[in-house]
Motif scaffolding. Sequence first.
Motif, PDB file in Angstrom:
ATOM      1  N   ARG A 116       0.841  -1.202   0.000  1.00 34.89           N
ATOM      2  CA  ARG A 116       0.000   0.000   0.000  1.00 34.89           C
ATOM      3  C   ARG A 116       0.874   1.250   0.000  1.00 34.89           C
ATOM      4  O   ARG A 116       1.756   1.383   0.841  1.00 34.89           O
TER       5      ARG A 116
ATOM      6  N   GLU B  43     -12.215  -8.894   4.105  1.00 37.22           N
ATOM      7  CA  GLU B  43     -12.957  -7.637   4.063  1.00 37.22           C
ATOM      8  C   GLU B  43     -13.650  -7.442   2.719  1.00 37.22           C
ATOM      9  O   GLU B  43     -14.833  -7.089   2.654  1.00 37.22           O
TER      10      GLU B  43
ATOM     11  N   LEU C 143     -17.754  -7.399   2.414  1.00 37.41           N
ATOM     12  CA  LEU C 143     -18.453  -6.203   1.940  1.00 37.41           C
ATOM     13  C   LEU C 143     -19.152  -6.463   0.618  1.00 37.41           C
ATOM     14  O   LEU C 143     -20.228  -5.910   0.355  1.00 37.41           O
TER      15      LEU C 143
ATOM     16  N   LEU D  87     -11.128  -9.632  15.830  1.00 39.58           N
ATOM     17  CA  LEU D  87     -11.070  -9.688  14.368  1.00 39.58           C
ATOM     18  C   LEU D  87      -9.659  -9.333  13.943  1.00 39.58           C
ATOM     19  O   LEU D  87      -9.119  -8.295  14.338  1.00 39.58           O
ATOM     20  N   ARG D  88      -9.083 -10.203  13.153  1.00 42.22           N
ATOM     21  CA  ARG D  88      -7.739  -9.946  12.643  1.00 42.22           C
ATOM     22  C   ARG D  88      -7.622 -10.603  11.285  1.00 42.22           C
ATOM     23  O   ARG D  88      -8.433 -11.432  10.909  1.00 42.22           O
ATOM     24  N   ARG D  89      -6.581 -10.207  10.579  1.00 40.95           N
ATOM     25  CA  ARG D  89      -6.434 -10.712   9.220  1.00 40.95           C
ATOM     26  C   ARG D  89      -5.952 -12.153   9.223  1.00 40.95           C
ATOM     27  O   ARG D  89      -6.349 -12.960   8.393  1.00 40.95           O
TER      28      ARG D  89
ATOM     29  N   ILE E 126      -4.783   1.163   7.699  1.00 38.91           N
ATOM     30  CA  ILE E 126      -4.112   0.128   6.918  1.00 38.91           C
ATOM     31  C   ILE E 126      -4.717  -1.262   7.164  1.00 38.91           C
ATOM     32  O   ILE E 126      -4.669  -2.131   6.316  1.00 38.91           O
ATOM     33  N   ARG E 127      -5.315  -1.448   8.332  1.00 33.58           N
ATOM     34  CA  ARG E 127      -5.776  -2.799   8.679  1.00 33.58           C
ATOM     35  C   ARG E 127      -7.211  -3.079   8.276  1.00 33.58           C
ATOM     36  O   ARG E 127      -7.589  -4.239   8.135  1.00 33.58           O
ATOM     37  N   ALA E 128      -8.020  -2.062   8.142  1.00 33.16           N
ATOM     38  CA  ALA E 128      -9.411  -2.270   7.733  1.00 33.16           C
ATOM     39  C   ALA E 128     -10.055  -0.935   7.396  1.00 33.16           C
ATOM     40  O   ALA E 128      -9.613   0.114   7.879  1.00 33.16           O
ATOM     41  N   THR E 129     -11.127  -1.014   6.616  1.00 22.51           N
ATOM     42  CA  THR E 129     -11.897   0.201   6.355  1.00 22.51           C
ATOM     43  C   THR E 129     -12.905   0.386   7.482  1.00 22.51           C
ATOM     44  O   THR E 129     -13.251  -0.549   8.203  1.00 22.51           O
TER      45      THR E 129
ATOM     46  N   GLU F 276     -15.967   0.858   7.014  1.00 21.48           N
ATOM     47  CA  GLU F 276     -17.160   0.090   6.661  1.00 21.48           C
ATOM     48  C   GLU F 276     -17.064  -1.355   7.157  1.00 21.48           C
ATOM     49  O   GLU F 276     -18.015  -1.904   7.715  1.00 21.48           O
ATOM     50  N   TYR F 277     -15.903  -1.971   6.951  1.00 21.54           N
ATOM     51  CA  TYR F 277     -15.733  -3.363   7.391  1.00 21.54           C
ATOM     52  C   TYR F 277     -15.735  -3.434   8.915  1.00 21.54           C
ATOM     53  O   TYR F 277     -16.308  -4.340   9.506  1.00 21.54           O
TER      54      TYR F 277
ATOM     55  N   HIS G 195     -19.310  -3.158  10.047  1.00 18.32           N
ATOM     56  CA  HIS G 195     -20.014  -4.390   9.696  1.00 18.32           C
ATOM     57  C   HIS G 195     -19.614  -5.514  10.647  1.00 18.32           C
ATOM     58  O   HIS G 195     -20.465  -6.232  11.192  1.00 18.32           O
ATOM     59  N   MET G 196     -18.320  -5.653  10.852  1.00 22.78           N
ATOM     60  CA  MET G 196     -17.847  -6.754  11.684  1.00 22.78           C
ATOM     61  C   MET G 196     -18.176  -6.546  13.159  1.00 22.78           C
ATOM     62  O   MET G 196     -18.405  -7.507  13.889  1.00 22.78           O
TER      63      MET G 196
ATOM     64  N   VAL H  31     -21.433  -8.108  13.501  1.00 19.19           N
ATOM     65  CA  VAL H  31     -21.355  -9.575  13.455  1.00 19.19           C
ATOM     66  C   VAL H  31     -20.754 -10.102  14.762  1.00 19.19           C
ATOM     67  O   VAL H  31     -21.244 -11.075  15.349  1.00 19.19           O
TER      68      VAL H  31
ATOM     69  N   GLU I  10     -23.218  -9.952  17.711  1.00 18.71           N
ATOM     70  CA  GLU I  10     -24.209 -11.031  17.716  1.00 18.71           C
ATOM     71  C   GLU I  10     -23.566 -12.354  18.138  1.00 18.71           C
ATOM     72  O   GLU I  10     -24.065 -13.055  19.017  1.00 18.71           O
ATOM     73  N   ARG I  11     -22.453 -12.670  17.531  1.00 16.58           N
ATOM     74  CA  ARG I  11     -21.834 -13.966  17.839  1.00 16.58           C
ATOM     75  C   ARG I  11     -21.268 -13.989  19.255  1.00 16.58           C
ATOM     76  O   ARG I  11     -21.328 -15.005  19.940  1.00 16.58           O
TER      77      ARG I  11
ATOM     78  N   ILE J  73     -15.486 -16.145  15.365  1.00 17.81           N
ATOM     79  CA  ILE J  73     -15.544 -15.591  14.008  1.00 17.81           C
ATOM     80  C   ILE J  73     -14.455 -16.224  13.148  1.00 17.81           C
ATOM     81  O   ILE J  73     -13.545 -16.828  13.634  1.00 17.81           O
TER      82      ILE J  73
END
Lengths: 151, 781, 295
Positions: B691, B769, B773, C186-188, C257-260, C262-263, C266-267, C270, C273-274, C295
């Motif tokens: 990036r 991701e 999405l 949550l991680r990649r 750098i790790r997520a948007t 939006e994600y 969203h997560m 999720v 709930e979980r 997850i």
Amino acid sequence: MKKEIGFLLNGERRTIEVSPSEILLEVLRDRLGLNSPKCGCDRGDCGTCSVMINGKTVRSCLVLAIEVEDQEVVTLEGIMQNGLTPLQESFLKHNSFQCGFCAPGVILSTTELLAKNPHPNKEEIQEAIAGNLCRCTGYSPIIDAVVDLVK
Amino acid sequence: MDDYKFIGKSSVRVDGKVKISGSAQFIDDLDFGPNLLFAEIVESKFAHAIINSIDTSEAEKIPGVVKIVTGKDFPFRFGLYMHDRYIFAQDRVRFVGEQVAAVIARDAVTAKAAAKLVKVDYTELTPVLSVEQALGDSPFLIHPDLKDYHHVPWFFPQTNSNVAHLRKVRNGNVEEAFADSDFVLDDVYTVPRYAHCALEVHGAVGLLDHSGRLTVWTASQSPHTQRHLFAEALAPLGFQHKDVRVITSFVGGGFGGKAGVSMEILGAALATKVKGNPVKILWSRAQEFYNTYQRQGVVARLKVGVKNDGTITALEHTLYWDAGAYVEYGANVVNAAGLSATGPYRIPNIKIDSFCVYTNLPPGGPYRGFGYSEFLFGLESHINELAKKIKMDPVELRKKNAIREGDRLTYGAKMNPNGLMEAIDKVAKEIEWGKKETSSDPNKVIGKGFSLFWKAPAMPPNASSSAFLKFNEDASLNILVSGMEIGQGYLTVLAQIAAEVLSVPVEKIRVETPDTDRNPYEWQTVASHVTWGCGNAVKQAAEDAREQIFDLIERANGKKREELYLDDECVRSKVEKDFSLPLKNFIISGIQKEDGTFRGGPVIGRGMFMPEFASALSDPETSQGGHPNVHYTVGAAAVKIEIDKQTGKVKIPKVVLAVDCGKALNPDLVNGQITGGILQGIATVLYEDMRFDDKGKLINANFSDYKIPTAMDIPDEVVPIIIEVAQPDGPYGARGMGEHTMIPAAPIIANAVEDALGIRIKSMPITAEKIALAVKNRGKD
Amino acid sequence: MAIENQYEYVKAKNLDEVVGLLQRFKNAVILSGGTDLVELLKTGAVHPDVVIDIKGLDFLKDIRLGNNILWIGAGVTFSELIDSEIINEHFPIIAEMSKTVASVGIRNRATMVGNICSAVPCMDSGPVLSVYKARIITDGQIGERQIPIEQWFVGNRKTALFKNEIVKGISIPVPDKKHSGCFVKLRRYSGEDLAQVNLAILAFDDYSFRITFGAVAPTPVRAMRIERLINRMKLVPELMEKAQQLVEDDIAPITDIRATKEYRLHMAKVMLERGLNAALDRLNGGGPAYGKSVI
């Protein structure tokens, strides 16, 4: 500023004068001639610099040399005092490593695991080496060698 | 069937013990004594700027600083395939992190501190950070002097543009063929840049002694090519090749990143400024990311026509490669991909344009797969989409069009013998192709993806290998070659080849990493060609030694040479059952005659291989004629994935890869390439990408945010399948397969995601991701 | 890479010595595991006059349970938390979280106190300590202070610790009701990785909850609106959906750098709930084993 420290290194009492800013990895490699710990990232992300302090693996790139005063430090060189360990023999048999750069760290991590848990399952093996990055092997030949050894 | 004793056996690696004991020495493990100096470079802050002046006065005042070097010290242009780079930036910088100057000091801390005091005055220019920008209307020219650059004859720079090379391939008539097609699909696929991430960083130590001898220790895949480029780049200083020596110890991972010459030129150049002192330069992990070759990004426009019966009629493939600031190596990636951008398919009408585009990003270059992974992502995604359109099973469509032996290649030569069909069938069976599976978890869906792959070694037509083989008193032997052990197990395979010819067990053979003074020439360890090329040279060297042995026995013992053979380290006779002469009895000392004199002497074998049928000359407008590629290695791969629709996370229960390596000289090592390569490939599609910010600075130059998979991120099961359709000119039929194992990873995942979700993702990487999405936003537009 | 700046190093023998040094030196830093600090020393981001190593202070190594208060000393590493019977029996969410921190070689050295002193937004300890209503116990010239966790984090890498203070440990009251919980990260990568979003949940047998998100703001965010909505309610799907909608009111993550953003949003829904479902299942004796990611 410099200070003489004594510590047990691979079973031998060593003394060395260090400054507080010296990194354990660099002292081991550049001043004590132990080259098995490698510098892969210099910030604790890759695990190639792994050594044991008091039986537990640590990232020697994130340890000040002065911190190991009166501690017990073991590098890969130190586990072979009676020749290759059965774990190493298993890695050899399975052609577990390719370039070999990550091998010392992986071997120490798995040595620590087996000392604590002599019969780990596959997930436990994976967890134990999850901090040792390897780009060559896809890890499975490494995991297989440990599974084979402990079965 | 084969009756080999050593070939085809999974021998333990000859470098196994040295590696698992931590005894293997890598560049940073070598000791150069108390006189060793350390260099730190001054880096460009800008992606594109004019250097107005460099002020080193403050840095020079620091005690311990020995020398400061800038671009003025080395105004020489050099490069592998095109002379477009300098040792240090000259009048302008072209990427963030480019070396502008270097400080040499007595210790690394001083060098680093002093480097911070070097002041560089710049005039910032607009950086060109994408191919779109580079090719736009009146773009800023990154290399205004491109037309003057020396390059290999198979490159075609486009003057007054940022296009350093354009590979055009034309055959048949695509327009007519598209018109005749039942369906034509046109789409764009994008692939970002990637980093090799060998665990060992680049490093070099140079020493110019007072006799004028330049020795450079490097972590390199290419010691002889480095020697040649060092001699060439520093030629104005009066070096002959014999004065330059490159010594390479074990390499902690290459993947293409340590091919050619990247930062190692600094070790060579700086040594010339501090005569008598070794000087070391070692990249940091961050520099490893932004100032070595990167895998080039590509934007691929793809148009393929197909008949309702599944016959592919035409392909138009336009590839725009983001090749970075210097393309001296990367342009050949562009070239190789252009020549092969049909994939392993028989397509009568083709139009391929592969553009090598300068940008103000770090230099692109070789990366395992050499362009094939990049174009295959789009191509194999496209094949699946075409299959969907004509309602044909995607594996059937592939089989219908898969290339066969004797089919015409893009440039007109014939396809080599291969087991592509066998690979497809075996992979389909192993993955249970056609069997739909559902998850017991309502959040999860299961999909399967399939892909073919191919790749040819991309190398100059005269790239060659050579080998020496020398016996010791006990009939153990040393093989001297200059191919590099970068983890693939090459030393072991060479030992197996010599063992087979000479009946000496692998354990009695030592093969070491090279020193260009002592080891014979090897072009480079790249292109998955050394097992084939250098393997041939070693086989020839072993045969040469064997013939010398037979000559001697004929001469000294009066045996007929055609009756002799080697077995169990002895010379034996097919006719005299009792005759058995151990090699160790004479291999150095010779054979004593009755009069007390001796016959013979140390046996030394010599071997050489050059593919004399290859030629890179062809029509620049069509690429027709010539024989640029020596052969293709082909195969097929498939994956089963389970996707969590909410999180987007992908689990891989099973992945299968079949590769036709001609002959698996060591099946265990072949399997090792498959398990390792497939994970490296999976990482490029599921996780990784480089990036850059809007100034062209790489923002994930570390293993926290450019992270490679850990032991917990691997497929549950990897099934390697070895196919063996012999390569007629390969050693025991072998051809290379090291790179190939990562090439199909991206499309199998992309196709499996589509199979599971009905969503086609056309840009890599396909992260959790992106999947989550896409699922979430599905139907919104 | 060696450290350019020079400093003094003191291996402290007792707390008074630490307090004295913190007083005497303008720029003193405490060294325990060093997994963050040494990197900061190398990059020059931190350049102290003195580094005070507290690994010699044995009393800081305690994991102790007494009077319904858990004490985790400043020297306790994540590996020690994972191996502790007290933690596994009484605070399994702490063990669950600790297992997600980096990898063995880091966890053998890194401490929970170090984690909350570094206070980077993606730290894993913050949300868990938040739902347990932990108190951070500091000492210094002004004497001992007990700082509630919600006042501890004051910004990105900023805490309520004064310059001349040391954290001695963390005290956590054992919840007085039967409870369970869940830590979701949550991680990649499944292996060593930093959090994109993390979440700690405590669920009590009166169906009240404590919920805290991490890595979605400079400091951990207690999801008060969600808690108010669902406390003492039966978590039927309609209510869960409403709770998820409130995520956007409770947290405002950024794109990095790790997520948007939006994600992350969203997560977070999720994961909510979980995590809630897992916590409730665990409360009833079922659900996934602690340590098994939902997850």
